[in-house]
Scaffold this motif. Sequence first.
Motif, PDB file in Angstrom:
ATOM      1  N   ALA B 260      10.874 -15.341 -15.581  1.00  0.00           N
ATOM      2  CA  ALA B 260      11.545 -16.718 -15.437  1.00  0.00           C
ATOM      3  C   ALA B 260      12.848 -16.569 -15.542  1.00  0.00           C
ATOM      4  CB  ALA B 260      10.819 -17.427 -16.600  1.00  0.00           C
ATOM      5  N   MET B 261      13.453 -15.991 -16.313  1.00  0.00           N
ATOM      6  CA  MET B 261      15.119 -15.831 -16.544  1.00  0.00           C
ATOM      7  C   MET B 261      15.387 -15.729 -15.249  1.00  0.00           C
ATOM      8  SD  MET B 261      17.211 -13.615 -19.191  1.00  0.00           S
ATOM      9  CE  MET B 261      17.062 -14.557 -20.561  1.00  0.00           C
ATOM     10  N   LYS B 262      15.128 -14.626 -14.581  1.00  0.00           N
ATOM     11  CA  LYS B 262      15.821 -14.184 -13.231  1.00  0.00           C
ATOM     12  C   LYS B 262      15.770 -15.421 -12.256  1.00  0.00           C
ATOM     13  CE  LYS B 262      15.012  -9.222 -12.970  1.00  0.00           C
ATOM     14  NZ  LYS B 262      14.388  -8.094 -12.148  1.00  0.00           N
ATOM     15  N   GLU B 263      14.552 -15.918 -12.249  1.00  0.00           N
ATOM     16  CA  GLU B 263      14.211 -17.126 -11.329  1.00  0.00           C
ATOM     17  C   GLU B 263      15.029 -18.155 -11.485  1.00  0.00           C
ATOM     18  OE1 GLU B 263      12.883 -17.018  -8.410  1.00  0.00           O
ATOM     19  OE2 GLU B 263      12.479 -18.843  -7.735  1.00  0.00           O
ATOM     20  N   ILE B 264      15.215 -18.479 -12.736  1.00  0.00           N
ATOM     21  CA  ILE B 264      15.997 -19.747 -13.077  1.00  0.00           C
ATOM     22  C   ILE B 264      17.632 -19.433 -12.812  1.00  0.00           C
ATOM     23  CG2 ILE B 264      17.013 -21.137 -15.134  1.00  0.00           C
ATOM     24  CD1 ILE B 264      14.409 -20.387 -16.572  1.00  0.00           C
ATOM     25  N   LYS B 265      18.086 -18.155 -13.117  1.00  0.00           N
ATOM     26  CA  LYS B 265      19.383 -18.087 -12.685  1.00  0.00           C
ATOM     27  C   LYS B 265      19.503 -17.913 -11.225  1.00  0.00           C
ATOM     28  CE  LYS B 265      20.720 -14.799 -16.463  1.00  0.00           C
ATOM     29  NZ  LYS B 265      21.064 -13.451 -16.873  1.00  0.00           N
ATOM     30  N   ARG B 266      18.310 -17.584 -10.612  1.00  0.00           N
ATOM     31  CA  ARG B 266      18.731 -17.252  -9.118  1.00  0.00           C
ATOM     32  C   ARG B 266      18.992 -18.665  -8.484  1.00  0.00           C
ATOM     33  NH1 ARG B 266      16.207 -17.292  -4.530  1.00  0.00           N
ATOM     34  NH2 ARG B 266      14.066 -18.466  -5.453  1.00  0.00           N
ATOM     35  N   ARG B 267      18.279 -19.565  -9.104  1.00  0.00           N
ATOM     36  CA  ARG B 267      18.535 -20.833  -8.416  1.00  0.00           C
ATOM     37  C   ARG B 267      19.881 -21.693  -9.051  1.00  0.00           C
ATOM     38  NH1 ARG B 267      12.595 -23.882  -7.632  1.00  0.00           N
ATOM     39  NH2 ARG B 267      11.355 -21.964  -6.884  1.00  0.00           N
ATOM     40  N   GLY B 268      20.711 -20.912  -9.689  1.00  0.00           N
ATOM     41  CA  GLY B 268      21.659 -21.533  -9.981  1.00  0.00           C
ATOM     42  C   GLY B 268      21.630 -22.260 -11.569  1.00  0.00           C
ATOM     43  N   LEU B 269      20.437 -22.215 -12.119  1.00  0.00           N
ATOM     44  CA  LEU B 269      20.551 -23.053 -13.293  1.00  0.00           C
ATOM     45  C   LEU B 269      20.888 -22.298 -14.331  1.00  0.00           C
ATOM     46  CD1 LEU B 269      16.941 -24.549 -12.397  1.00  0.00           C
ATOM     47  CD2 LEU B 269      19.030 -25.689 -12.481  1.00  0.00           C
ATOM     48  N   ARG B 270      21.535 -23.066 -15.532  1.00  0.00           N
ATOM     49  CA  ARG B 270      21.961 -22.344 -16.746  1.00  0.00           C
ATOM     50  C   ARG B 270      21.040 -22.386 -17.896  1.00  0.00           C
ATOM     51  NH1 ARG B 270      26.684 -25.986 -17.655  1.00  0.00           N
ATOM     52  NH2 ARG B 270      24.872 -27.327 -17.109  1.00  0.00           N
ATOM     53  N   ILE B 271      20.822 -21.039 -18.410  1.00  0.00           N
ATOM     54  CA  ILE B 271      20.138 -20.995 -19.810  1.00  0.00           C
ATOM     55  C   ILE B 271      21.048 -21.012 -20.812  1.00  0.00           C
ATOM     56  CG2 ILE B 271      18.485 -19.720 -20.903  1.00  0.00           C
ATOM     57  CD1 ILE B 271      17.692 -18.487 -18.178  1.00  0.00           C
ATOM     58  N   THR B 287      17.296  -8.510 -26.733  1.00  0.00           N
ATOM     59  CA  THR B 287      18.437  -8.568 -27.470  1.00  0.00           C
ATOM     60  C   THR B 287      19.846  -8.328 -26.330  1.00  0.00           C
ATOM     61  OG1 THR B 287      18.761  -6.297 -28.075  1.00  0.00           O
ATOM     62  CG2 THR B 287      17.753  -8.151 -29.566  1.00  0.00           C
ATOM     63  N   VAL B 288      19.258  -7.768 -25.223  1.00  0.00           N
ATOM     64  CA  VAL B 288      20.189  -7.331 -24.060  1.00  0.00           C
ATOM     65  C   VAL B 288      20.500  -8.178 -23.064  1.00  0.00           C
ATOM     66  CG1 VAL B 288      19.444  -5.627 -22.610  1.00  0.00           C
ATOM     67  CG2 VAL B 288      20.930  -4.705 -24.424  1.00  0.00           C
ATOM     68  N   VAL B 289      19.467  -8.816 -22.695  1.00  0.00           N
ATOM     69  CA  VAL B 289      19.646  -9.832 -21.742  1.00  0.00           C
ATOM     70  C   VAL B 289      20.606 -10.706 -21.976  1.00  0.00           C
ATOM     71  CG1 VAL B 289      17.185  -9.304 -20.835  1.00  0.00           C
ATOM     72  CG2 VAL B 289      17.704 -11.154 -22.459  1.00  0.00           C
ATOM     73  N   ASP B 290      20.905 -11.600 -20.900  1.00  0.00           N
ATOM     74  CA  ASP B 290      21.981 -12.601 -20.916  1.00  0.00           C
ATOM     75  C   ASP B 290      21.380 -13.989 -20.540  1.00  0.00           C
ATOM     76  OD1 ASP B 290      24.778 -13.190 -21.749  1.00  0.00           O
ATOM     77  OD2 ASP B 290      24.643 -14.063 -19.755  1.00  0.00           O
ATOM     78  N   PRO B 291      21.158 -14.843 -21.116  1.00  0.00           N
ATOM     79  CA  PRO B 291      21.584 -15.021 -22.686  1.00  0.00           C
ATOM     80  C   PRO B 291      20.314 -14.187 -23.572  1.00  0.00           C
ATOM     81  CG  PRO B 291      20.545 -17.047 -22.292  1.00  0.00           C
ATOM     82  CD  PRO B 291      20.750 -16.412 -20.858  1.00  0.00           C
ATOM     83  N   VAL B 333      15.242 -16.510 -33.414  1.00  0.00           N
ATOM     84  CA  VAL B 333      15.809 -17.496 -32.440  1.00  0.00           C
ATOM     85  C   VAL B 333      17.279 -16.940 -31.963  1.00  0.00           C
ATOM     86  CG1 VAL B 333      17.229 -19.650 -32.395  1.00  0.00           C
ATOM     87  CG2 VAL B 333      15.101 -19.568 -33.770  1.00  0.00           C
ATOM     88  N   ARG B 334      17.492 -16.975 -30.573  1.00  0.00           N
ATOM     89  CA  ARG B 334      18.647 -16.444 -29.991  1.00  0.00           C
ATOM     90  C   ARG B 334      19.169 -17.527 -29.185  1.00  0.00           C
ATOM     91  NH1 ARG B 334      15.084 -11.946 -29.545  1.00  0.00           N
ATOM     92  NH2 ARG B 334      15.565 -10.442 -31.231  1.00  0.00           N
ATOM     93  N   LYS B 335      20.177 -17.248 -28.444  1.00  0.00           N
ATOM     94  CA  LYS B 335      20.824 -18.258 -27.473  1.00  0.00           C
ATOM     95  C   LYS B 335      20.131 -19.065 -26.605  1.00  0.00           C
ATOM     96  CE  LYS B 335      25.767 -16.639 -27.460  1.00  0.00           C
ATOM     97  NZ  LYS B 335      26.900 -15.793 -26.826  1.00  0.00           N
ATOM     98  N   SER B 336      19.019 -18.326 -26.076  1.00  0.00           N
ATOM     99  CA  SER B 336      18.439 -18.844 -24.838  1.00  0.00           C
ATOM    100  C   SER B 336      17.834 -20.181 -25.118  1.00  0.00           C
ATOM    101  CB  SER B 336      17.387 -17.810 -24.205  1.00  0.00           C
ATOM    102  OG  SER B 336      16.195 -17.799 -25.310  1.00  0.00           O
ATOM    103  N   SER B 337      17.813 -20.495 -26.344  1.00  0.00           N
ATOM    104  CA  SER B 337      16.801 -21.757 -26.708  1.00  0.00           C
ATOM    105  C   SER B 337      17.730 -22.676 -27.651  1.00  0.00           C
ATOM    106  CB  SER B 337      15.584 -21.448 -27.655  1.00  0.00           C
ATOM    107  OG  SER B 337      15.818 -20.917 -28.750  1.00  0.00           O
TER     108      SER B 337
END
Lengths: 339, 339
Positions: B260-271, B287-291, B333-337
């Motif tokens: 999902a993260m990849k697809e969201i980014k691919r569409r130019g949306l920010r997380i 912990t290593v993905v961004d965000p 809880v990390r940055k993505s949410s």
Amino acid sequence: MEKGKRHISLKDLALEIGVSISTVSRALNNHPDISPEVTRRIQKLAAEMNYTPNPLAMGLLKQATRMIGVIVPDLVTHFYSSIISGIEEVAEEKGYYILIASSNETLKKEIISVRNMLNTRVEGLIVCLSQETKSYEHFDRLIKNDIPLVFFDRVCRINEVPSVVVNNVDAAKKITRHFYKNGFRRIGYIAGPNHLNISQERAEGYLSGLQSCGIEFNPELLVQCNMSSKDATRATGRLLDLPQKPDAIFGINDTVAFAAMKEIKRRGLRIPEDIALVGFTDEFHATVVDPPLTSITHPTFEIGQAAARLFFNQIENPESEPEQVVLNTKLVVRKSSVK
Amino acid sequence: MEKGKRHISLKDLALEIGVSISTVSRALNNHPDISPEVTRRIQKLAAEMNYTPNPLAMGLLKQATRMIGVIVPDLVTHFYSSIISGIEEVAEEKGYYILIASSNETLKKEIISVRNMLNTRVEGLIVCLSQETKSYEHFDRLIKNDIPLVFFDRVCRINEVPSVVVNNVDAAKKITRHFYKNGFRRIGYIAGPNHLNISQERAEGYLSGLQSCGIEFNPELLVQCNMSSKDATRATGRLLDLPQKPDAIFGINDTVAFAAMKEIKRRGLRIPEDIALVGFTDEFHATVVDPPLTSITHPTFEIGQAAARLFFNQIENPESEPEQVVLNTKLVVRKSSVK
DNA sequence: AACCTTTGCGCAAACCTTTGCGCTATTTTG
DNA sequence: CAAAATAGCGCAAAGGTTTGCGCAAAGGTT
């Protein structure tokens, strides 16, 4: 079937039909001595009661357990589990099972595992050495007794023991030249323990790459770690603390590279603008970190397959000379190393 | 030792000392019938020749192989390999080995593996169901014959078979409420196949979470996938194609969340600015993905330990009632949410 | 001196399978 | 018709271990 009787034996079938055990055995193996009629009845009953031969009895008789011991440094990284899948595939074709143990990167557990597996009467071992392993006596008993043994990735005694490796020297050279082509000049290398062939060979490729680009080797830029995340972070710190920081870093594997990535970001540096980064192994998640990590793909599944094939070669062909299979890797360029 | 003789037996020792096999056996087991002198000599020789009992022979005699079959959907994700480590730890304490097979998420391979393992005479099975598994007849033979069986994570027949799960309902509810507290209102859920308990229970928690926040459930925001990266990408696409996109997405596991993260980014949306994201399982690389990905940590090692303990409970205590162990998870809880 | 007890060890069965050999009827051969 | 061949099956050993039982020799008791 009686309660508690979990598997039926030739004896059960023999009693049921009223013939001897040997007749049942022969009937199931389609031995010509047994009349077609009796054979038919026995096979029918065996199918109904779903008889399967007891592997323990067969093992005792044939002195063969059809089990391969596999010892890896850990079970939880994609690299090893994928190799195990490759081993399993080939083993399954041959009707063999694999027994897996993890050394947890310690020599002590490796020695224990070797002993345990031999006690279990595995027919042989496929091993990737632990990080700590620099003496190899615990394999002597196997070599002396001609018990099949194969090493992969981290290897030793390559003149006596068949092994599977990747072209480490070449791959590391490719990385260095890739950095050079993309304009990086101060190229750092985070190595692993010196006694490991992978660490040595990748260092060799690094040096040879530098030379072929006309860059003089700067010892400050070669740091070591024990390949844990923690130690890799420290090693990265040492590179970043240099008066003249590197503008590119190459980690001995992706775990190290991930740790380096975190540390670089933590210090507010950008990848690849400030520092380019390349890993080694291409764990699945290399594509998912930010920026995606340039890395060397390993044909992990094929490494497992090749190791298993070398193993069965020894089983079927005990006198053959130890062979080393060298598999090719590929540099997969992603954002982390291209400005 | 003769060439080709890989293991020595009681017979070898008996011949060497000049006593009978039974005397050797008793001496090694410190049986009082054997004189101290003879016992000493036999034990000394056994140690020198490093004798170890042949497990095949013991297995035949005791009708016990000291092997546990473990069947998992795949070997290469951290979740399963870590659970296997947990199982292995407990098994090792008890002197048991584990035999591992992967169903590759297919029912067919799962059925074959169950059969193969039984044929190998494992003493029982610890299983996580494949994604495809919605009929369970292949476990009937085990249940009927009282062969120890334990399910974990993806379970069935919980009234007959001991199992280990996490508090899925509660965890999913926690996620939903976490989204709400951070200002998200259009919360999507990418579910897995309906017949899996984990998918159902997490959906239940999702719904209950929505309700407790006073949000009305919108069926458009609940999509399904088969939990592969590819299908998860498609499912994400369906959410993002909605006229009213969700502002938060919760994936049934981290693999799905990564896709999902990849697809969201691919569409130019920010997380998380445009869309917040939370996973489930907390794979190491979260912990290593961004965000960095907010996720539900699973006590994977403990799941394995608990499963193994339930297994041995059946071995030692065949009449005990099937028990379900529910382990707690934690929302990390990390940055993505968090905006 | 005649008996009983103990000490210390061997025999053999059981677990399950395969297989060389032997045995008994029946069939073929001379 | 007698002799030889063959078909069809069982016995027993082997592989390694444990264990109930038996056995001999030594010691002890009257």
